[in-house]
Design an enzyme around this catalytic site. Structure first.
Site, PDB file in Angstrom:
ATOM      1  N   ASP A   1      20.838  18.046 -16.233  1.00 57.86           N
ATOM      2  CA  ASP A   1      21.350  16.741 -16.789  1.00 57.86           C
ATOM      3  C   ASP A   1      22.674  16.817 -16.954  1.00 57.86           C
ATOM      4  O   ASP A   1      23.142  17.205 -17.908  1.00 57.86           O
ATOM      5  CB  ASP A   1      20.609  16.269 -17.840  1.00 57.86           C
ATOM      6  CG  ASP A   1      21.122  14.771 -18.321  1.00 57.86           C
ATOM      7  OD1 ASP A   1      21.654  14.038 -17.562  1.00 57.86           O
ATOM      8  OD2 ASP A   1      20.576  14.169 -19.312  1.00 57.86           O
TER       9      ASP A   1
ATOM     10  N   HIS B   1      20.129  14.518 -26.396  1.00 58.20           N
ATOM     11  CA  HIS B   1      18.843  14.310 -26.564  1.00 58.20           C
ATOM     12  C   HIS B   1      18.111  15.819 -26.180  1.00 58.20           C
ATOM     13  O   HIS B   1      18.769  16.666 -25.524  1.00 58.20           O
ATOM     14  CB  HIS B   1      18.177  13.587 -25.585  1.00 58.20           C
ATOM     15  CG  HIS B   1      18.653  13.424 -24.075  1.00 58.20           C
ATOM     16  ND1 HIS B   1      18.037  14.246 -23.239  1.00 58.20           N
ATOM     17  CD2 HIS B   1      19.826  12.901 -23.396  1.00 58.20           C
ATOM     18  CE1 HIS B   1      18.967  14.353 -22.188  1.00 58.20           C
ATOM     19  NE2 HIS B   1      20.028  13.260 -22.239  1.00 58.20           N
TER      20      HIS B   1
ATOM     21  N   GLU C   1      26.844  14.820 -24.634  1.00 55.78           N
ATOM     22  CA  GLU C   1      27.233  14.025 -23.726  1.00 55.78           C
ATOM     23  C   GLU C   1      27.969  12.809 -24.315  1.00 55.78           C
ATOM     24  O   GLU C   1      27.652  11.529 -24.285  1.00 55.78           O
ATOM     25  CB  GLU C   1      26.103  13.547 -22.819  1.00 55.78           C
ATOM     26  CG  GLU C   1      24.877  12.995 -23.625  1.00 55.78           C
ATOM     27  CD  GLU C   1      23.749  12.290 -22.517  1.00 55.78           C
ATOM     28  OE1 GLU C   1      24.023  11.488 -21.842  1.00 55.78           O
ATOM     29  OE2 GLU C   1      22.615  12.765 -22.679  1.00 55.78           O
TER      30      GLU C   1
ATOM     31  N   TYR D   1      33.386   3.877 -23.355  1.00 53.75           N
ATOM     32  CA  TYR D   1      33.282   3.054 -22.459  1.00 53.75           C
ATOM     33  C   TYR D   1      34.132   1.576 -22.870  1.00 53.75           C
ATOM     34  O   TYR D   1      33.603   1.163 -23.778  1.00 53.75           O
ATOM     35  CB  TYR D   1      31.967   2.609 -22.149  1.00 53.75           C
ATOM     36  CG  TYR D   1      31.098   3.793 -22.051  1.00 53.75           C
ATOM     37  CD1 TYR D   1      30.943   4.513 -20.735  1.00 53.75           C
ATOM     38  CD2 TYR D   1      30.476   4.490 -23.295  1.00 53.75           C
ATOM     39  CE1 TYR D   1      30.067   5.573 -20.774  1.00 53.75           C
ATOM     40  CE2 TYR D   1      29.823   5.600 -23.117  1.00 53.75           C
ATOM     41  CZ  TYR D   1      29.456   6.169 -22.060  1.00 53.75           C
ATOM     42  OH  TYR D   1      28.878   7.385 -21.824  1.00 53.75           O
TER      43      TYR D   1
ATOM     44  N   ASP E   1       0.970  -1.052   0.001  1.00 53.27           N
ATOM     45  CA  ASP E   1      -0.077  -0.153  -0.061  1.00 53.27           C
ATOM     46  C   ASP E   1       0.975   0.999  -0.004  1.00 53.27           C
ATOM     47  O   ASP E   1       0.383   2.331   0.326  1.00 53.27           O
ATOM     48  CB  ASP E   1      -0.962  -0.010   1.297  1.00 53.27           C
ATOM     49  CG  ASP E   1      -0.140  -0.189   2.583  1.00 53.27           C
ATOM     50  OD1 ASP E   1       1.025  -0.185   2.546  1.00 53.27           O
ATOM     51  OD2 ASP E   1      -1.016   0.171   3.727  1.00 53.27           O
TER      52      ASP E   1
ATOM     53  N   HIS F   1      14.565  13.108 -20.983  1.00 51.43           N
ATOM     54  CA  HIS F   1      14.611  12.992 -22.247  1.00 51.43           C
ATOM     55  C   HIS F   1      13.363  13.586 -23.063  1.00 51.43           C
ATOM     56  O   HIS F   1      12.540  12.883 -22.757  1.00 51.43           O
ATOM     57  CB  HIS F   1      14.721  11.365 -22.698  1.00 51.43           C
ATOM     58  CG  HIS F   1      15.903  10.681 -22.170  1.00 51.43           C
ATOM     59  ND1 HIS F   1      16.005   9.414 -21.986  1.00 51.43           N
ATOM     60  CD2 HIS F   1      16.879  11.206 -21.724  1.00 51.43           C
ATOM     61  CE1 HIS F   1      17.432   9.030 -21.609  1.00 51.43           C
ATOM     62  NE2 HIS F   1      17.835  10.174 -21.431  1.00 51.43           N
TER      63      HIS F   1
ATOM     64  N   GLU G   1      29.047  15.483 -19.684  1.00 50.75           N
ATOM     65  CA  GLU G   1      27.564  16.011 -20.136  1.00 50.75           C
ATOM     66  C   GLU G   1      27.164  17.318 -19.929  1.00 50.75           C
ATOM     67  O   GLU G   1      27.471  17.628 -18.571  1.00 50.75           O
ATOM     68  CB  GLU G   1      26.404  14.922 -19.698  1.00 50.75           C
ATOM     69  CG  GLU G   1      25.062  15.546 -20.257  1.00 50.75           C
ATOM     70  CD  GLU G   1      24.063  14.301 -19.688  1.00 50.75           C
ATOM     71  OE1 GLU G   1      24.162  13.612 -18.798  1.00 50.75           O
ATOM     72  OE2 GLU G   1      23.021  14.282 -20.316  1.00 50.75           O
TER      73      GLU G   1
ATOM     74  N   HIS H   1      23.253   2.671 -17.807  1.00 53.42           N
ATOM     75  CA  HIS H   1      22.222   2.965 -16.920  1.00 53.42           C
ATOM     76  C   HIS H   1      22.457   2.345 -15.358  1.00 53.42           C
ATOM     77  O   HIS H   1      21.430   1.987 -14.631  1.00 53.42           O
ATOM     78  CB  HIS H   1      20.746   2.675 -17.464  1.00 53.42           C
ATOM     79  CG  HIS H   1      20.442   3.598 -18.536  1.00 53.42           C
ATOM     80  ND1 HIS H   1      19.431   3.104 -19.582  1.00 53.42           N
ATOM     81  CD2 HIS H   1      21.079   4.447 -19.093  1.00 53.42           C
ATOM     82  CE1 HIS H   1      19.339   4.080 -20.408  1.00 53.42           C
ATOM     83  NE2 HIS H   1      20.192   4.963 -20.302  1.00 53.42           N
TER      84      HIS H   1
ATOM     85  N   ARG I   1      32.161   9.833 -19.378  1.00 56.00           N
ATOM     86  CA  ARG I   1      31.235  10.597 -20.057  1.00 56.00           C
ATOM     87  C   ARG I   1      31.338  11.952 -19.703  1.00 56.00           C
ATOM     88  O   ARG I   1      31.569  12.083 -18.192  1.00 56.00           O
ATOM     89  CB  ARG I   1      29.719  10.164 -19.859  1.00 56.00           C
ATOM     90  CG  ARG I   1      28.609  10.704 -20.769  1.00 56.00           C
ATOM     91  CD  ARG I   1      27.483  10.101 -20.753  1.00 56.00           C
ATOM     92  NE  ARG I   1      26.646   9.618 -19.428  1.00 56.00           N
ATOM     93  CZ  ARG I   1      26.595   8.439 -19.047  1.00 56.00           C
ATOM     94  NH1 ARG I   1      27.131   7.551 -19.710  1.00 56.00           N
ATOM     95  NH2 ARG I   1      25.891   8.294 -17.778  1.00 56.00           N
TER      96      ARG I   1
ATOM     97  N   ASP J   1      26.216  10.946 -13.190  1.00 55.61           N
ATOM     98  CA  ASP J   1      25.182  11.499 -14.060  1.00 55.61           C
ATOM     99  C   ASP J   1      24.101  11.625 -13.289  1.00 55.61           C
ATOM    100  O   ASP J   1      23.335  10.928 -12.658  1.00 55.61           O
ATOM    101  CB  ASP J   1      24.933  10.297 -15.193  1.00 55.61           C
ATOM    102  CG  ASP J   1      24.101  11.099 -16.300  1.00 55.61           C
ATOM    103  OD1 ASP J   1      23.203  11.966 -15.932  1.00 55.61           O
ATOM    104  OD2 ASP J   1      23.798  10.332 -17.250  1.00 55.61           O
TER     105      ASP J   1
ATOM    106  N   HIS K   1      26.347   5.125 -27.732  1.00 52.60           N
ATOM    107  CA  HIS K   1      25.094   5.990 -27.415  1.00 52.60           C
ATOM    108  C   HIS K   1      25.072   7.065 -28.439  1.00 52.60           C
ATOM    109  O   HIS K   1      26.310   7.360 -28.827  1.00 52.60           O
ATOM    110  CB  HIS K   1      24.337   6.250 -26.055  1.00 52.60           C
ATOM    111  CG  HIS K   1      25.782   6.925 -25.326  1.00 52.60           C
ATOM    112  ND1 HIS K   1      25.777   8.240 -25.516  1.00 52.60           N
ATOM    113  CD2 HIS K   1      26.374   6.572 -24.456  1.00 52.60           C
ATOM    114  CE1 HIS K   1      26.670   8.751 -24.620  1.00 52.60           C
ATOM    115  NE2 HIS K   1      27.126   7.680 -23.888  1.00 52.60           N
TER     116      HIS K   1
HETATM  117  N1  GLY Z   1      20.768  10.940 -17.343  1.00 57.01           N
HETATM  118  C1  GLY Z   1      20.150  10.515 -18.473  1.00 57.01           C
HETATM  119  C2  GLY Z   1      20.897  10.895 -19.790  1.00 57.01           C
HETATM  120  O1  GLY Z   1      22.077  11.332 -19.682  1.00 57.01           O
HETATM  121  O2  GLY Z   1      20.432  10.636 -20.842  1.00 57.01           O
HETATM  122 MN    MN Z   2      22.742  12.428 -17.908  1.00 52.48          MN
HETATM  123 MN    MN Z   3      21.407  13.000 -20.623  1.00 47.42          MN
END
Ligand code: GLY
Ligand code: MN
Ligand code: MN
Length: 437
Positions: free
Chosen positions: A271, A354, A384, A388, A39, A361, A408, A243, A406, A260, A350
């Protein structure tokens, strides 16, 4: 606390209504309440489309826009004020106060929607709604329409067209106003402060979630209610998991830490990713790959300007990364061929960014008529790039394995080029080493 000026919401409803077809109606439900376990509910976060048009944070609500309707163009269904319930779950605005507090032309209890909404839909040619998002809402909508269809012999007229609301609304959300950019800049500043703090306090032996705690502390102390997405704090090999959110490992001496994380401020996301050495010094292989990602990021940011298309920053990053990977011996061959065959995807799997806005996103098409779309002032995107090297990648020299990087930043397209919202947190090697030392 920084908040969007509330006059924005009425402007947005007007703009949306101006783009709808004659004799149509738009119906937008609030976000569903979801269960975490037994619940216990997940924290309620309003649906972005609903909030974008209403500035209203309550669950069990439905927003209706009927352009040109004389009595009321903006009709809101919301929870009634019921004292016994408000004692448990909080004070509600209620339909009586909704016109004054939220700018609705008319408001009704959500419990009356099945009686009232079919009457608002009846006689309209077209319904705008986001179908396929919530099975529950889709079912309700069909019930309302079927109710009208059951009345056709009495002269009722049911809509003959459904149109994807997101087609109009998400194009509108894609271009941010100055007021939205102001809030996004404030969100970016808080997140930059949090990343700076993480670099200052990191030391080998900490748990990843202890660094996460530092981020959350800064977010909330600075006025953000929660992060815009689950924070990633990955040390060593974990930085190679795109992720990674378990954040449950020890940060070891000699490892890089990839964070991140970004806060949400009045429904706007930030982000940011930064990667830094746990012990304050990049090793030689870490340094070489880090500088390469940074060079790729600068090249990609340079490609953010009006008239360039969506994929130009990605193309710029891929070129720099591929050239650098050949230079360091991780890839072998002709750069143009390696780009053509996407060989870089062994280390960079990747895209370079975005759209960013109320959703991390964010909404908005990336292609228009089959072509990458042109960048325009007011669009906000992330840049970003990363590299890797899988811990078990035996095609490369052992020194490179298990390095994940990374970098970003959040970038607004301006009339003359771009503005980086997240420049308050350092990313040059010397600056990072100074902070983490
Ligand atoms: N934090 C998600 C991305 O960088 O797309
Ligand atoms: Mn990110
Ligand atoms: Mn991002």
């Amino acid at each position: 606390m920084i908040k969007l000026n509330s006059s924005e919401y009425a402007k947005r409803r007007q703009a949306l209504m101006a783009s709808m077809s004659p004799n149509s109606i738009a119906i937008v439900p609030s976000a569903p309440v979801t269960i975490r376990n037994r619940d216990v509910e997940h924290a309620f976060r309003q649906d972005s489309d609903f909030y974008y048009l209403s500035g209203f944070h309550e669950e069990h609500s439905v927003l209706v826009l009927i352009p040109g309707r004389e009595q009321a163009e903006y009709v809101l269904f919301c929870q009634e004020k019921i004292k016994e319930q408000e004692i448990w779950t909080g004070i509600r605005v209620g339909p009586e106060a909704a016109p004054e507090k939220l700018g609705a032309d008319d408001a009704f209890p959500i419990s009356d929607i099945d009686e009232i909404l079919p009457g608002l839909i009846e006689g309209k040619d077209k319904i705008y709604a986001s179908l396929g998002v919530s099975p529950e809402f889709d079912r309700q909508l069909m019930q309302w329409v079927n109710h009208i269809k059951s009345q056709v012999r009495n002269g009722a007229s049911a809509p003959h067209e459904f149109s994807a609301l997101e087609h109009l609304l998400h194009e509108q959300r894609l271009i941010k106003s100055d007021e939205e950019i102001r809030v996004m800049q404030a969100a970016a500043n808080i997140s930059a402060e949090a990343h700076t703090r993480a670099m200052q306090v990191v030391k080998p032996g900490m748990m990843e979630y202890q660094l996460e705690a530092e981020l959350l502390n800064i977010f909330m102390a600075a006025g953000s209610r929660w992060p815009a997405y689950s924070s990633i704090v990955g040390s060593g090999d974990n930085a190679c998991i795109l992720h990674y959110t378990s954040n449950n490992d020890v940060i070891n001496d000699g490892e890089l830490v990839l964070i991140d994380a970004g806060c949400e401020l009045d429904y706007y996301a930030s982000d940011i990713t930064r990667t830094f050495p746990a012990n304050g010094r990049f090793s030689e292989p870490q340094r070489a790959l880090y500088q390469l990602v940074l060079d790729a990021q600068y090249a990609a940011i340079d490609a953010v300007k009006p008239g360039n298309h969506w994929n130009q920053p990605h193309d710029a990053a891929v070129r720099v990364l591929t050239e650098g990977l050949v230079g360091l011996g991780l890839l072998k061959g002709e750069v143009s061929e390696l780009i053509e065959s996407q060989s870089y995807r062994q280390f960079y799997m990747h895209k370079t960014g975005h759209w960013l806005g109320m959703d991390v996103h964010d909404v908005g098409e990336y292609r228009v008529d089959g072509e990458w779309r042109e960048l325009e002032p007011g669009m906000v995107l992330t840049i970003e790039p990363g590299l890797y090297v899988a811990p078990d990648d035996e095609t490369v020299d052992a020194q490179w394995r298990g390095i994940g990087i990374r970098i970003e930043d959040d970038v607004v397209v301006t009339k003359d080029g771009h503005h980086v919202l997240t420049s308050a947190v350092v990313k040059e090697i010397a600056d990072i080493e100074a902070l983490t030392a």
